[in-house]
Design a protein around this motif. Sequence first.
Motif, short mmCIF file in Angstrom:
data_model
loop_
_atom_site.label_atom_id
_atom_site.label_comp_id
_atom_site.label_asym_id
_atom_site.label_seq_id
_atom_site.Cartn_x
_atom_site.Cartn_y
_atom_site.Cartn_z
N LEU A 90 14.61 27.15 63.36
CA LEU A 90 13.50 28.02 63.16
C LEU A 90 13.99 29.51 62.65
CD1 LEU A 90 11.35 26.64 66.20
CD2 LEU A 90 10.79 26.30 63.93
N GLY A 142 14.17 31.98 59.11
CA GLY A 142 13.30 32.33 58.29
C GLY A 142 12.67 31.29 57.57
N LEU A 143 12.84 30.12 57.03
CA LEU A 143 12.40 29.12 56.44
C LEU A 143 11.56 28.38 57.37
CD1 LEU A 143 13.50 30.20 53.71
CD2 LEU A 143 13.90 27.79 53.21
N GLY A 190 19.80 25.69 57.48
CA GLY A 190 20.59 26.75 57.08
C GLY A 190 22.44 26.19 56.95
C1 LIG Z 1 23.55 39.36 54.69
C2 LIG Z 1 22.47 38.87 54.25
C3 LIG Z 1 21.54 39.48 53.25
C4 LIG Z 1 20.49 38.74 52.73
N1 LIG Z 1 19.84 39.67 51.96
C5 LIG Z 1 18.46 39.05 51.30
C6 LIG Z 1 17.49 39.96 50.62
O1 LIG Z 1 17.78 41.33 50.55
N2 LIG Z 1 16.53 39.23 50.28
C7 LIG Z 1 16.35 37.97 50.30
O2 LIG Z 1 15.52 37.56 49.52
N3 LIG Z 1 17.23 37.20 50.75
C8 LIG Z 1 18.35 37.81 51.49
N4 LIG Z 1 19.20 36.87 52.10
C9 LIG Z 1 19.09 35.57 52.24
C10 LIG Z 1 18.01 35.10 53.10
O3 LIG Z 1 18.13 35.90 54.20
C11 LIG Z 1 18.36 33.47 53.51
O4 LIG Z 1 18.33 32.68 52.36
C12 LIG Z 1 17.32 33.30 54.67
O5 LIG Z 1 17.19 33.87 55.60
C13 LIG Z 1 17.99 31.78 55.16
O6 LIG Z 1 16.87 31.21 56.00
P1 LIG Z 1 17.24 29.72 56.63
O7 LIG Z 1 15.95 29.55 57.57
O8 LIG Z 1 17.31 28.67 55.71
O9 LIG Z 1 18.59 29.95 57.61
P2 LIG Z 1 18.62 30.42 59.12
O10 LIG Z 1 17.97 31.86 59.35
O11 LIG Z 1 19.77 30.25 59.41
O12 LIG Z 1 18.05 29.42 59.97
C14 LIG Z 1 18.45 28.04 60.19
C15 LIG Z 1 18.24 27.77 61.64
O13 LIG Z 1 18.60 26.50 61.89
C16 LIG Z 1 18.87 26.34 63.22
N5 LIG Z 1 19.68 25.09 63.47
C17 LIG Z 1 20.76 24.40 62.65
N6 LIG Z 1 21.00 23.35 63.26
C18 LIG Z 1 20.10 22.99 64.11
C19 LIG Z 1 20.28 21.91 65.02
N7 LIG Z 1 21.09 20.79 64.86
N8 LIG Z 1 19.06 21.79 65.96
C20 LIG Z 1 18.32 22.94 66.00
N9 LIG Z 1 18.34 24.11 65.32
C21 LIG Z 1 19.17 24.02 64.30
C22 LIG Z 1 19.93 27.37 63.36
O14 LIG Z 1 20.24 27.80 64.65
C23 LIG Z 1 19.08 28.45 62.75
O15 LIG Z 1 18.03 29.42 63.52
C24 LIG Z 1 20.26 37.56 52.81
C25 LIG Z 1 21.21 36.55 53.54
C26 LIG Z 1 22.10 37.41 54.35
C27 LIG Z 1 22.97 36.43 55.27
#
Ligand SMILES: Cc1cc2nc3c(=O)[nH]c(=O)nc-3n(C[C@H](O)[C@H](O)[C@H](O)COP(=O)(O)OP(=O)(O)OC[C@H]3O[C@@H](n4cnc5c(N)ncnc54)[C@H](O)[C@@H]3O)c2cc1C
Length: 388
Positions: free
Chosen positions: A14, A16-17, A204
């Motif tokens: 949970l 961003g995506l 992620g």
């Molecule tokens: C420094 C930085 C700057 C960025 N700047 C920008 C920007 O300016 N504009 C933009 O559009 N994008 C930007 N991005 C990219 C964007 O932030 C990411 O692509 C996005 O937030 C990823 O979201 P996510 O949900 O895929 O990953 P995450 O937020 O990492 O979520 C994955 C979640 O899954 C959980 N998880 C994993 N395995 C398990 C499991 N087995 N059981 C239960 N939970 C689990 C984790 O704990 C985590 O909470 C940036 C990223 C970074 C790092």
Amino acid sequence: MSAEPAADVAVVGLGGLGSAAACWAARMGARVVGLEQFPLGHDRGGSHDHSRLIRLAYHHPDYVRLAATAYDVWGEVERAAGEQLVHLTGGIDMFGPDAPLGRDVYAAGMIEGGAEVELLTGADVSSRWPQLAPPGDVPALAHARAGFIASERATAAHQRLAREAGAQLQDGCAVTAVRPSGRDLLVEAGGRTIRCRSVILSAGAWLNELLEPLGASLPLTVSREQISYLAADDLDRFRPDRFPVWIWHGARTYYGFPAFGERAVKAAEDQGGPEVTARTRSFDPDPEATARLHRFVSELVPGLGPPVLTKTCLYTMTPDRDFVISALPRHPGIVAAVADGHGFKFASLLGRMLAEISLGRTPSPDLERFRADRPALAPGRDPSPARV
Ligand SMILES: Cc1cc2nc3c(=O)[nH]c(=O)nc-3n(C[C@H](O)[C@H](O)[C@H](O)COP(=O)(O)OP(=O)(O)OC[C@H]3O[C@@H](n4cnc5c(N)ncnc54)[C@H](O)[C@@H]3O)c2cc1C
């Protein structure tokens, strides 16, 4: 006779995506269970900190159109949540002589994608925004539909809306396995087994830990990136109504924001960090990278001083830097999500697309480039992420 599914959709992760996917699936009437291994809002993945850039400035029209739709979807979320999440400031892209892709490529992609673009020189930029001091002859482009999203608030809003629509979100609950069981899936988490019709893996940097046992690993590169907040001699000059978001495209690419969330001004280097794994990464900022950023910013934005705060964060990148928003070819009930290092601006739209796929609908838009079985993700392909 197997038990009835306890949920239509289980969302694993949970950030961003996943929070957006849980929100949209629940709003589409599905019974949703969301599982997060850490506390909601934690700072160990890719979605934390106050802000993320949103912009139409992309080199490919697919992304320009996608970003325009993302704005509309954020608008829906803002209305439902009763909260402003998107802050428009205008955006400036500046292209150094060593930029991987030049201004003309971006301008052409934006115009084809339907965006309005203004071509400027560095001197134009400085006269319009005296806070910025690029070389006078550097090519630049400006566009109005750029700014930032209050990222942590946006993720919290998605979680709140998901719960209001009936989703059960549980944190501190790590998923250890996802297994097919007849036409259902079994999710093992926190000592219990959840039967569901489909699973969204929005994990992620941890994604391959769940895909590998399914024989569905993807060629992903995880890097530890960092952002810094720099002291400002006069913070008022960097207010969102006075200072745009900016990107400097070069062999090293840097980007920055107006003042938001801290009494300092955020800037960072894109794709400048070391390759790591989610389990072994350090949380200590790299002092060389911090100094490199400070050196660069102090020339481009002379009113900013030394970093006063630096945070680390994880990119999960594909080789072609396109997202993965797709059912797995050999496990159609399992939907994988990879938002690369540029996906937060699309988070709500990508979340809606994940929900649509998990409920057996055609995602809107339906983009080939996000498929998990695309050639760039084929086993044996070089996983090194492209620089764009
Ligand atoms: C420094 C930085 C700057 C960025 N700047 C920008 C920007 O300016 N504009 C933009 O559009 N994008 C930007 N991005 C990219 C964007 O932030 C990411 O692509 C996005 O937030 C990823 O979201 P996510 O949900 O895929 O990953 P995450 O937020 O990492 O979520 C994955 C979640 O899954 C959980 N998880 C994993 N395995 C398990 C499991 N087995 N059981 C239960 N939970 C689990 C984790 O704990 C985590 O909470 C940036 C990223 C970074 C790092």
